[in-house]
Design a protein around this motif. Structure first.
Motif, PDB file in Angstrom:
ATOM      1  N   SER A 258       0.934  -1.185   0.601  1.00  0.00           N
ATOM      2  CA  SER A 258       0.076  -0.044  -0.007  1.00  0.00           C
ATOM      3  C   SER A 258       0.767   1.275  -0.134  1.00  0.00           C
ATOM      4  CB  SER A 258      -0.676  -0.279   1.559  1.00  0.00           C
ATOM      5  OG  SER A 258       0.219  -0.100   2.330  1.00  0.00           O
ATOM      6  N   THR A 259       2.033   0.905   0.372  1.00  0.00           N
ATOM      7  CA  THR A 259       3.171   2.611   0.212  1.00  0.00           C
ATOM      8  C   THR A 259       3.879   2.121  -1.037  1.00  0.00           C
ATOM      9  OG1 THR A 259       3.974   1.765   2.452  1.00  0.00           O
ATOM     10  CG2 THR A 259       2.742   2.598   2.309  1.00  0.00           C
ATOM     11  N   ARG A 260       5.008   2.909  -0.982  1.00  0.00           N
ATOM     12  CA  ARG A 260       5.916   2.048  -1.974  1.00  0.00           C
ATOM     13  C   ARG A 260       7.219   2.534  -1.223  1.00  0.00           C
ATOM     14  NH1 ARG A 260       3.771   6.771  -5.651  1.00  0.00           N
ATOM     15  NH2 ARG A 260       4.219   5.986  -8.160  1.00  0.00           N
ATOM     16  N   GLU A 261       7.210   2.755  -0.405  1.00  0.00           N
ATOM     17  CA  GLU A 261       8.268   2.887   0.675  1.00  0.00           C
ATOM     18  C   GLU A 261       8.589   0.960   1.574  1.00  0.00           C
ATOM     19  OE1 GLU A 261       7.610   6.703   0.911  1.00  0.00           O
ATOM     20  OE2 GLU A 261       5.506   5.293   0.918  1.00  0.00           O
ATOM     21  N   ARG A 262       7.326   0.395   1.141  1.00  0.00           N
ATOM     22  CA  ARG A 262       7.361  -1.088   1.477  1.00  0.00           C
ATOM     23  C   ARG A 262       8.019  -1.579   0.705  1.00  0.00           C
ATOM     24  NH1 ARG A 262       8.014  -5.179   3.593  1.00  0.00           N
ATOM     25  NH2 ARG A 262       7.575  -6.790   3.577  1.00  0.00           N
ATOM     26  N   ILE A 263       7.929  -1.153  -0.364  1.00  0.00           N
ATOM     27  CA  ILE A 263       7.673  -1.809  -1.886  1.00  0.00           C
ATOM     28  C   ILE A 263       9.739  -1.657  -1.817  1.00  0.00           C
ATOM     29  CG2 ILE A 263       8.445  -1.760  -4.573  1.00  0.00           C
ATOM     30  CD1 ILE A 263       5.699  -2.882  -3.691  1.00  0.00           C
ATOM     31  N   GLU A 264      10.615  -0.719  -1.556  1.00  0.00           N
ATOM     32  CA  GLU A 264      11.847  -0.285  -1.697  1.00  0.00           C
ATOM     33  C   GLU A 264      12.135  -1.369  -0.268  1.00  0.00           C
ATOM     34  OE1 GLU A 264      13.411   1.221  -3.891  1.00  0.00           O
ATOM     35  OE2 GLU A 264      11.060   1.357  -4.303  1.00  0.00           O
ATOM     36  N   GLU A 265      11.604  -1.088   0.741  1.00  0.00           N
ATOM     37  CA  GLU A 265      11.890  -2.374   1.957  1.00  0.00           C
ATOM     38  C   GLU A 265      12.040  -3.504   1.711  1.00  0.00           C
ATOM     39  OE1 GLU A 265       9.458  -3.424   5.543  1.00  0.00           O
ATOM     40  OE2 GLU A 265      10.265  -1.449   6.463  1.00  0.00           O
ATOM     41  N   ALA A 266      11.642  -4.034   0.811  1.00  0.00           N
ATOM     42  CA  ALA A 266      11.376  -5.461   0.726  1.00  0.00           C
ATOM     43  C   ALA A 266      12.259  -6.060  -0.539  1.00  0.00           C
ATOM     44  CB  ALA A 266      10.168  -5.602   0.272  1.00  0.00           C
ATOM     45  N   GLN A 268      15.585  -3.695  -0.846  1.00  0.00           N
ATOM     46  CA  GLN A 268      16.958  -4.074  -0.272  1.00  0.00           C
ATOM     47  C   GLN A 268      16.831  -5.471   0.496  1.00  0.00           C
ATOM     48  OE1 GLN A 268      19.096  -1.386  -0.688  1.00  0.00           O
ATOM     49  NE2 GLN A 268      20.127  -3.258   0.121  1.00  0.00           N
ATOM     50  N   LEU A 269      16.199  -6.564   1.652  1.00  0.00           N
ATOM     51  CA  LEU A 269      15.604  -7.160   1.682  1.00  0.00           C
ATOM     52  C   LEU A 269      16.424  -8.397   0.996  1.00  0.00           C
ATOM     53  CD1 LEU A 269      12.955  -7.222   4.163  1.00  0.00           C
ATOM     54  CD2 LEU A 269      15.158  -7.370   5.421  1.00  0.00           C
ATOM     55  N   TRP A 270      15.325  -8.434  -0.153  1.00  0.00           N
ATOM     56  CA  TRP A 270      15.608  -9.006  -0.755  1.00  0.00           C
ATOM     57  C   TRP A 270      17.047  -9.113  -1.514  1.00  0.00           C
ATOM     58  CZ3 TRP A 270      14.888 -14.377  -2.223  1.00  0.00           C
ATOM     59  CH2 TRP A 270      14.889 -14.914  -3.224  1.00  0.00           C
ATOM     60  N   LEU A 271      17.824  -8.306  -1.686  1.00  0.00           N
ATOM     61  CA  LEU A 271      19.431  -7.698  -2.512  1.00  0.00           C
ATOM     62  C   LEU A 271      20.371  -8.233  -1.127  1.00  0.00           C
ATOM     63  CD1 LEU A 271      19.113  -4.243  -4.209  1.00  0.00           C
ATOM     64  CD2 LEU A 271      19.440  -6.449  -5.305  1.00  0.00           C
ATOM     65  N   ASP A 272      19.768  -8.371   0.387  1.00  0.00           N
ATOM     66  CA  ASP A 272      20.017  -8.268   0.846  1.00  0.00           C
ATOM     67  C   ASP A 272      20.366 -10.020   1.277  1.00  0.00           C
ATOM     68  OD1 ASP A 272      21.432  -6.313   0.979  1.00  0.00           O
ATOM     69  OD2 ASP A 272      20.005  -5.558   2.541  1.00  0.00           O
ATOM     70  N   GLN A 273      19.588 -10.679   0.637  1.00  0.00           N
ATOM     71  CA  GLN A 273      19.265 -11.935   0.751  1.00  0.00           C
ATOM     72  C   GLN A 273      18.624 -12.332   2.341  1.00  0.00           C
ATOM     73  OE1 GLN A 273      18.948 -15.220  -1.054  1.00  0.00           O
ATOM     74  NE2 GLN A 273      18.500 -13.456  -1.983  1.00  0.00           N
ATOM     75  N   LYS A 274      18.126 -11.355   3.091  1.00  0.00           N
ATOM     76  CA  LYS A 274      17.574 -11.635   3.839  1.00  0.00           C
ATOM     77  C   LYS A 274      15.642 -12.352   4.251  1.00  0.00           C
ATOM     78  CE  LYS A 274      20.147  -8.691   6.229  1.00  0.00           C
ATOM     79  NZ  LYS A 274      21.110  -6.996   7.171  1.00  0.00           N
ATOM     80  N   PHE A 275      15.732 -12.584   3.357  1.00  0.00           N
ATOM     81  CA  PHE A 275      14.118 -13.123   3.467  1.00  0.00           C
ATOM     82  C   PHE A 275      13.678 -14.430   4.091  1.00  0.00           C
ATOM     83  CE2 PHE A 275      12.337  -9.546   0.793  1.00  0.00           C
ATOM     84  CZ  PHE A 275      10.869  -9.547   0.870  1.00  0.00           C
ATOM     85  N   GLY A 276      14.999 -15.423   3.766  1.00  0.00           N
ATOM     86  CA  GLY A 276      14.745 -16.701   4.638  1.00  0.00           C
ATOM     87  C   GLY A 276      15.723 -17.171   3.103  1.00  0.00           C
ATOM     88  N   GLN A 277      15.619 -18.747   3.413  1.00  0.00           N
ATOM     89  CA  GLN A 277      15.867 -19.735   1.885  1.00  0.00           C
ATOM     90  C   GLN A 277      14.680 -20.491   1.761  1.00  0.00           C
ATOM     91  OE1 GLN A 277      18.570 -19.250   0.660  1.00  0.00           O
ATOM     92  NE2 GLN A 277      18.897 -17.704   1.377  1.00  0.00           N
ATOM     93  N   VAL A 278      14.540 -21.317   1.517  1.00  0.00           N
ATOM     94  CA  VAL A 278      14.211 -22.689   0.322  1.00  0.00           C
ATOM     95  C   VAL A 278      14.718 -23.575   0.711  1.00  0.00           C
ATOM     96  CG1 VAL A 278      12.692 -23.369  -0.887  1.00  0.00           C
ATOM     97  CG2 VAL A 278      12.364 -21.265  -0.922  1.00  0.00           C
ATOM     98  N   PRO A 279      14.637 -24.840   2.187  1.00  0.00           N
ATOM     99  CA  PRO A 279      15.436 -26.345   2.265  1.00  0.00           C
ATOM    100  C   PRO A 279      15.321 -26.562   0.662  1.00  0.00           C
ATOM    101  CG  PRO A 279      13.509 -25.671   4.105  1.00  0.00           C
ATOM    102  CD  PRO A 279      13.842 -24.773   2.831  1.00  0.00           C
ATOM    103  N   GLY A 280      16.725 -27.645   0.305  1.00  0.00           N
ATOM    104  CA  GLY A 280      17.303 -27.853  -0.933  1.00  0.00           C
ATOM    105  C   GLY A 280      17.492 -27.040  -2.396  1.00  0.00           C
ATOM    106  N   GLU A 281      16.922 -25.692  -1.996  1.00  0.00           N
ATOM    107  CA  GLU A 281      17.250 -25.085  -3.393  1.00  0.00           C
ATOM    108  C   GLU A 281      18.939 -24.192  -2.647  1.00  0.00           C
ATOM    109  OE1 GLU A 281      15.700 -25.052  -5.931  1.00  0.00           O
ATOM    110  OE2 GLU A 281      13.382 -25.246  -5.966  1.00  0.00           O
ATOM    111  N   THR A 282      19.493 -24.172  -3.965  1.00  0.00           N
ATOM    112  CA  THR A 282      20.363 -22.999  -3.959  1.00  0.00           C
ATOM    113  C   THR A 282      20.943 -22.156  -4.806  1.00  0.00           C
ATOM    114  OG1 THR A 282      21.150 -24.980  -5.702  1.00  0.00           O
ATOM    115  CG2 THR A 282      21.626 -25.189  -3.271  1.00  0.00           C
ATOM    116  N   THR A 283      19.697 -21.866  -5.497  1.00  0.00           N
ATOM    117  CA  THR A 283      19.368 -21.081  -6.375  1.00  0.00           C
ATOM    118  C   THR A 283      18.586 -19.634  -6.224  1.00  0.00           C
ATOM    119  OG1 THR A 283      18.172 -21.744  -8.261  1.00  0.00           O
ATOM    120  CG2 THR A 283      20.326 -21.961  -8.749  1.00  0.00           C
ATOM    121  N   PHE A 284      18.617 -18.901  -6.805  1.00  0.00           N
ATOM    122  CA  PHE A 284      17.422 -17.715  -6.579  1.00  0.00           C
ATOM    123  C   PHE A 284      16.918 -16.412  -8.047  1.00  0.00           C
ATOM    124  CE2 PHE A 284      20.948 -15.931  -4.567  1.00  0.00           C
ATOM    125  CZ  PHE A 284      21.283 -14.966  -5.086  1.00  0.00           C
ATOM    126  N   VAL A 285      16.034 -16.330  -8.072  1.00  0.00           N
ATOM    127  CA  VAL A 285      15.823 -15.434  -9.408  1.00  0.00           C
ATOM    128  C   VAL A 285      15.800 -13.981  -8.844  1.00  0.00           C
ATOM    129  CG1 VAL A 285      13.685 -14.395 -10.109  1.00  0.00           C
ATOM    130  CG2 VAL A 285      13.808 -16.851  -9.906  1.00  0.00           C
TER     131      VAL A 285
END
Length: 302
Positions: A258-266, A268-285
Protein backbone atom coordinates in the motif's frame (compact mmCIF):
# COMPACT_ATOMS: atom_id res chain seq x y z
CA UNK A 1 -26.97 0.14 -21.10
CA UNK A 2 -24.39 -2.63 -21.14
CA UNK A 3 -23.10 -4.05 -17.85
CA UNK A 4 -19.78 -5.00 -19.51
CA UNK A 5 -17.46 -2.21 -18.40
CA UNK A 6 -14.25 -3.58 -19.92
CA UNK A 7 -12.90 -6.49 -21.97
CA UNK A 8 -9.38 -7.67 -21.10
CA UNK A 9 -7.55 -9.89 -23.59
CA UNK A 10 -4.91 -12.42 -22.53
CA UNK A 11 -1.38 -11.22 -23.42
CA UNK A 12 1.79 -13.37 -23.64
CA UNK A 13 4.32 -13.03 -20.81
CA UNK A 14 7.54 -14.85 -19.96
CA UNK A 15 8.06 -16.12 -16.39
CA UNK A 16 11.53 -17.56 -16.93
CA UNK A 17 11.50 -20.76 -18.93
CA UNK A 18 7.73 -20.77 -19.33
CA UNK A 19 5.32 -18.61 -21.37
CA UNK A 20 1.97 -17.68 -19.84
CA UNK A 21 -1.06 -15.62 -20.79
CA UNK A 22 -1.30 -12.53 -18.57
CA UNK A 23 -4.77 -11.23 -17.71
CA UNK A 24 -4.18 -8.95 -14.72
CA UNK A 25 -2.86 -6.38 -14.08
CA UNK A 26 -4.10 -4.48 -17.13
CA UNK A 27 -3.40 -0.85 -17.98
CA UNK A 28 -7.01 0.21 -17.74
CA UNK A 29 -8.00 -2.03 -14.83
CA UNK A 30 -5.26 -3.06 -12.40
CA UNK A 31 -7.46 -4.86 -9.88
CA UNK A 32 -10.88 -6.52 -9.65
CA UNK A 33 -11.82 -6.43 -5.99
CA UNK A 34 -8.67 -7.65 -4.18
CA UNK A 35 -7.50 -9.67 -7.23
CA UNK A 36 -4.37 -8.01 -8.60
CA UNK A 37 -2.66 -10.61 -10.80
CA UNK A 38 -3.85 -13.54 -12.95
CA UNK A 39 -1.69 -15.68 -15.23
CA UNK A 40 -3.09 -18.46 -17.42
CA UNK A 41 -0.47 -21.23 -17.71
CA UNK A 42 -0.77 -23.39 -20.81
CA UNK A 43 -2.25 -25.62 -21.91
CA UNK A 44 1.12 -26.91 -23.00
CA UNK A 45 2.88 -30.21 -23.56
CA UNK A 46 6.44 -30.67 -22.33
CA UNK A 47 8.79 -33.40 -23.49
CA UNK A 48 11.18 -35.50 -21.42
CA UNK A 49 13.73 -32.69 -21.06
CA UNK A 50 11.36 -29.71 -20.64
CA UNK A 51 10.27 -28.83 -17.12
CA UNK A 52 8.73 -26.03 -15.12
CA UNK A 53 11.55 -24.48 -13.07
CA UNK A 54 10.72 -21.26 -11.24
CA UNK A 55 13.63 -20.77 -8.85
CA UNK A 56 13.18 -19.30 -5.35
CA UNK A 57 11.74 -15.80 -5.41
CA UNK A 58 10.13 -13.57 -2.77
CA UNK A 59 6.64 -12.15 -2.20
CA UNK A 60 5.14 -9.59 0.16
CA UNK A 61 1.67 -8.16 0.72
CA UNK A 62 -0.37 -10.81 -1.07
CA UNK A 63 -1.72 -14.36 -1.11
CA UNK A 64 -0.95 -16.62 -4.08
CA UNK A 65 -3.60 -19.01 -5.36
CA UNK A 66 -2.42 -21.89 -7.56
CA UNK A 67 -5.18 -23.87 -9.31
CA UNK A 68 -4.40 -26.55 -11.90
CA UNK A 69 -6.49 -28.18 -14.63
CA UNK A 70 -3.70 -30.49 -15.81
CA UNK A 71 -0.26 -31.42 -14.60
CA UNK A 72 1.54 -31.19 -11.29
CA UNK A 73 3.78 -28.68 -9.48
CA UNK A 74 6.08 -29.19 -6.52
CA UNK A 75 5.87 -26.21 -4.16
CA UNK A 76 8.66 -25.48 -1.69
CA UNK A 77 8.91 -22.42 0.55
CA UNK A 78 10.95 -20.78 3.30
CA UNK A 79 8.49 -22.05 5.93
CA UNK A 80 9.76 -25.56 5.13
CA UNK A 81 6.63 -26.53 3.17
CA UNK A 82 7.12 -29.14 0.44
CA UNK A 83 3.93 -30.28 -1.25
CA UNK A 84 2.81 -31.38 -4.70
CA UNK A 85 -0.34 -29.82 -6.10
CA UNK A 86 -2.65 -31.76 -8.43
CA UNK A 87 -5.61 -30.60 -10.56
CA UNK A 88 -8.58 -29.31 -8.57
CA UNK A 89 -6.64 -28.70 -5.36
CA UNK A 90 -5.63 -25.25 -4.09
CA UNK A 91 -2.26 -24.00 -2.89
CA UNK A 92 -2.84 -20.79 -0.91
CA UNK A 93 0.34 -19.06 0.24
CA UNK A 94 0.03 -15.83 2.21
CA UNK A 95 3.24 -13.84 2.00
CA UNK A 96 2.46 -11.15 4.57
CA UNK A 97 5.76 -9.55 5.61
CA UNK A 98 7.71 -11.90 3.34
CA UNK A 99 8.13 -15.44 2.05
CA UNK A 100 10.28 -17.20 -0.56
CA UNK A 101 9.12 -20.14 -2.69
CA UNK A 102 9.98 -22.21 -5.73
CA UNK A 103 7.75 -24.03 -8.21
CA UNK A 104 9.11 -26.95 -10.19
CA UNK A 105 8.11 -30.09 -12.04
CA UNK A 106 8.21 -32.95 -9.49
CA UNK A 107 11.32 -35.12 -9.71
CA UNK A 108 9.46 -38.26 -10.82
CA UNK A 109 8.05 -36.42 -13.87
CA UNK A 110 11.17 -34.59 -14.99
CA UNK A 111 12.28 -37.24 -17.50
CA UNK A 112 8.90 -38.04 -19.04
CA UNK A 113 6.37 -36.30 -21.25
CA UNK A 114 3.93 -34.16 -19.29
CA UNK A 115 1.30 -31.43 -19.62
CA UNK A 116 0.65 -28.21 -17.74
CA UNK A 117 -2.48 -26.08 -17.54
CA UNK A 118 -3.71 -23.86 -14.74
CA UNK A 119 -4.08 -20.46 -13.15
CA UNK A 120 -1.65 -18.48 -11.00
CA UNK A 121 -3.39 -15.73 -9.05
CA UNK A 122 -2.38 -13.03 -6.57
CA UNK A 123 -4.84 -11.60 -4.08
CA UNK A 124 -3.69 -8.38 -2.38
CA UNK A 125 -3.85 -8.31 1.41
CA UNK A 126 -5.72 -5.67 3.39
CA UNK A 127 -3.42 -2.97 4.75
CA UNK A 128 -3.66 -4.32 8.30
CA UNK A 129 -2.37 -7.73 7.13
CA UNK A 130 0.61 -6.57 5.09
CA UNK A 131 3.07 -7.34 7.92
CA UNK A 132 1.46 -10.56 9.14
CA UNK A 133 3.55 -13.72 9.50
CA UNK A 134 3.60 -15.80 6.31
CA UNK A 135 1.44 -18.94 6.13
CA UNK A 136 0.73 -21.77 3.70
CA UNK A 137 -2.46 -23.81 3.25
CA UNK A 138 -3.12 -26.74 0.91
CA UNK A 139 -6.77 -27.66 0.27
CA UNK A 140 -7.55 -30.94 -1.50
CA UNK A 141 -9.97 -30.94 -4.44
CA UNK A 142 -12.57 -32.94 -2.49
CA UNK A 143 -12.71 -30.24 0.19
CA UNK A 144 -13.66 -27.44 -2.21
CA UNK A 145 -17.44 -26.72 -2.05
CA UNK A 146 -19.10 -28.29 -5.09
CA UNK A 147 -22.74 -28.36 -6.16
CA UNK A 148 -24.91 -28.93 -9.21
CA UNK A 149 -27.95 -27.16 -10.60
CA UNK A 150 -29.23 -29.15 -13.56
CA UNK A 151 -26.52 -29.16 -16.24
CA UNK A 152 -24.46 -26.53 -14.39
CA UNK A 153 -21.76 -27.36 -11.85
CA UNK A 154 -20.19 -24.92 -9.40
CA UNK A 155 -16.94 -24.98 -7.39
CA UNK A 156 -16.26 -22.25 -4.84
CA UNK A 157 -12.47 -22.17 -4.99
CA UNK A 158 -12.03 -19.29 -2.52
CA UNK A 159 -14.14 -16.83 -0.56
CA UNK A 160 -17.90 -16.77 -0.08
CA UNK A 161 -20.86 -16.95 -2.50
CA UNK A 162 -24.23 -18.67 -2.83
CA UNK A 163 -24.40 -18.99 0.97
CA UNK A 164 -21.31 -21.21 0.94
CA UNK A 165 -17.74 -20.69 2.15
CA UNK A 166 -14.50 -22.16 0.84
CA UNK A 167 -12.01 -23.54 3.41
CA UNK A 168 -9.27 -21.44 1.79
CA UNK A 169 -8.32 -18.87 4.50
CA UNK A 170 -8.89 -15.51 2.79
CA UNK A 171 -8.37 -12.15 4.53
CA UNK A 172 -10.96 -9.96 2.80
CA UNK A 173 -14.47 -10.25 1.35
CA UNK A 174 -14.03 -12.00 -1.99
CA UNK A 175 -15.08 -14.89 -4.24
CA UNK A 176 -13.47 -17.12 -6.84
CA UNK A 177 -16.02 -19.39 -8.48
CA UNK A 178 -15.70 -22.00 -11.24
CA UNK A 179 -18.82 -22.63 -13.34
CA UNK A 180 -19.20 -25.32 -16.03
CA UNK A 181 -22.30 -25.94 -18.13
CA UNK A 182 -23.11 -28.94 -20.32
CA UNK A 183 -25.91 -27.09 -22.10
CA UNK A 184 -26.77 -23.57 -23.25
CA UNK A 185 -28.78 -21.60 -20.71
CA UNK A 186 -29.12 -18.22 -19.03
CA UNK A 187 -27.48 -17.72 -15.64
CA UNK A 188 -28.42 -14.85 -13.37
CA UNK A 189 -26.12 -14.95 -10.35
CA UNK A 190 -25.74 -11.27 -9.48
CA UNK A 191 -27.71 -11.64 -6.25
CA UNK A 192 -24.92 -13.90 -4.95
CA UNK A 193 -22.08 -11.46 -5.70
CA UNK A 194 -20.81 -8.21 -4.18
CA UNK A 195 -18.21 -5.53 -4.77
CA UNK A 196 -16.48 -5.81 -8.15
CA UNK A 197 -16.60 -8.86 -10.40
CA UNK A 198 -14.82 -10.22 -13.45
CA UNK A 199 -15.79 -13.14 -15.69
CA UNK A 200 -12.93 -15.15 -17.19
CA UNK A 201 -13.76 -17.54 -20.05
CA UNK A 202 -11.50 -20.58 -19.93
CA UNK A 203 -13.23 -22.58 -22.67
CA UNK A 204 -16.42 -22.27 -24.69
CA UNK A 205 -18.28 -18.99 -24.96
CA UNK A 206 -20.82 -16.72 -23.28
CA UNK A 207 -23.32 -14.24 -24.64
CA UNK A 208 -24.12 -10.93 -22.97
CA UNK A 209 -26.62 -8.45 -24.37
CA UNK A 210 -26.38 -10.00 -27.84
CA UNK A 211 -22.57 -10.07 -27.97
CA UNK A 212 -20.63 -13.36 -27.91
CA UNK A 213 -17.30 -13.65 -26.10
CA UNK A 214 -14.79 -16.52 -26.26
CA UNK A 215 -11.77 -17.93 -24.41
CA UNK A 216 -8.86 -15.93 -23.00
CA UNK A 217 -10.97 -12.88 -22.16
CA UNK A 218 -11.98 -11.23 -18.89
CA UNK A 219 -15.22 -9.28 -18.89
CA UNK A 220 -15.35 -6.76 -16.04
CA UNK A 221 -18.86 -5.93 -14.84
CA UNK A 222 -19.91 -2.37 -14.16
CA UNK A 223 -22.18 -3.72 -11.43
CA UNK A 224 -21.55 -7.17 -9.93
CA UNK A 225 -25.15 -7.48 -8.74
CA UNK A 226 -26.33 -7.37 -12.38
CA UNK A 227 -24.27 -10.41 -13.44
CA UNK A 228 -26.45 -12.20 -16.02
CA UNK A 229 -25.23 -14.05 -19.11
CA UNK A 230 -25.96 -16.92 -21.49
CA UNK A 231 -23.46 -19.71 -20.99
CA UNK A 232 -23.12 -21.96 -24.03
CA UNK A 233 -22.76 -25.74 -23.93
CA UNK A 234 -19.46 -27.20 -22.72
CA UNK A 235 -18.29 -23.83 -21.39
CA UNK A 236 -16.18 -23.18 -18.30
CA UNK A 237 -15.93 -19.72 -16.77
CA UNK A 238 -14.56 -18.23 -13.56
CA UNK A 239 -16.30 -15.45 -11.68
CA UNK A 240 -13.99 -13.60 -9.31
CA UNK A 241 -13.80 -10.37 -7.34
CA UNK A 242 -15.06 -8.88 -4.11
CA UNK A 243 -14.85 -5.70 -2.08
CA UNK A 244 -12.17 -3.28 -3.35
CA UNK A 245 -9.74 -1.74 -0.87
CA UNK A 246 -10.00 1.95 0.13
CA UNK A 247 -6.27 2.47 -0.52
CA UNK A 248 -4.18 2.32 -3.67
CA UNK A 249 -1.85 -0.65 -4.23
CA UNK A 250 1.64 -0.54 -5.73
CA UNK A 251 3.21 -3.47 -7.53
CA UNK A 252 6.84 -4.13 -8.37
CA UNK A 253 7.97 -7.56 -9.57
CA UNK A 254 6.58 -10.01 -6.96
CA UNK A 255 5.86 -7.33 -4.36
CA UNK A 256 2.49 -5.75 -3.59
CA UNK A 257 2.10 -3.00 -0.99
CA UNK A 258 0.00 0.00 0.00
CA UNK A 259 3.10 2.27 0.04
CA UNK A 260 6.14 2.72 -2.17
CA UNK A 261 8.30 2.69 0.95
CA UNK A 262 7.27 -0.88 1.71
CA UNK A 263 8.28 -1.91 -1.80
CA UNK A 264 11.71 -0.31 -1.41
CA UNK A 265 12.20 -2.08 1.91
CA UNK A 266 11.39 -5.46 0.32
CA UNK A 267 13.74 -4.83 -2.60
CA UNK A 268 16.64 -4.20 -0.23
CA UNK A 269 15.83 -7.26 1.85
CA UNK A 270 15.96 -9.42 -1.27
CA UNK A 271 19.21 -7.83 -2.43
CA UNK A 272 20.67 -8.61 1.01
CA UNK A 273 19.17 -12.15 0.90
CA UNK A 274 17.37 -11.62 4.22
CA UNK A 275 14.00 -13.08 3.20
CA UNK A 276 14.87 -16.61 4.26
CA UNK A 277 15.91 -19.73 2.39
CA UNK A 278 13.97 -22.54 0.74
CA UNK A 279 15.35 -25.86 2.07
CA UNK A 280 16.97 -27.90 -0.68
CA UNK A 281 17.29 -24.97 -3.10
CA UNK A 282 20.65 -23.42 -4.02
CA UNK A 283 19.67 -20.82 -6.62
CA UNK A 284 17.38 -17.80 -6.63
CA UNK A 285 15.83 -15.28 -9.02
CA UNK A 286 17.73 -11.96 -8.89
CA UNK A 287 15.95 -8.66 -8.43
CA UNK A 288 15.03 -7.31 -11.89
CA UNK A 289 16.08 -3.88 -13.21
CA UNK A 290 14.60 -1.06 -11.16
CA UNK A 291 11.65 0.44 -12.96
CA UNK A 292 10.10 1.74 -9.76
CA UNK A 293 6.95 0.76 -7.92
CA UNK A 294 4.01 1.16 -10.27
CA UNK A 295 0.53 1.94 -8.96
CA UNK A 296 -1.74 -1.08 -9.24
CA UNK A 297 -4.42 1.41 -10.25
CA UNK A 298 -4.31 4.96 -11.51
CA UNK A 299 -6.45 5.95 -8.57
CA UNK A 300 -7.65 4.30 -5.35
CA UNK A 301 -9.87 1.28 -6.01
CA UNK A 302 -12.78 2.76 -4.11
Amino acid sequence: MSNVGMIIEERPANIGNFMVGRLLPFKGKRMVGPYIFIDHMGPTKMNDHENLDVAPHPHIGLSTLTYLFEGSIMHRDSLGTEIEIHPGAVNWMTAGKGIVHSERTPEYLRHSEKSMHGLQIWVALPKENEYMAPTFTHVEANDIPYWEDGDVTYRLVAGEAFGKKSPVPVYSKQFFLEIHSLSTQTLNIGQHLFGESGLYILEGSVEIEGNTYGPKQILVAKNATLCEFVIHENTTVFIFGGEPFPEERFIYWNFVASTRERIEEAKQLWLDQKFGQVPGETTFVPLPPDYGAKPASSQPSA
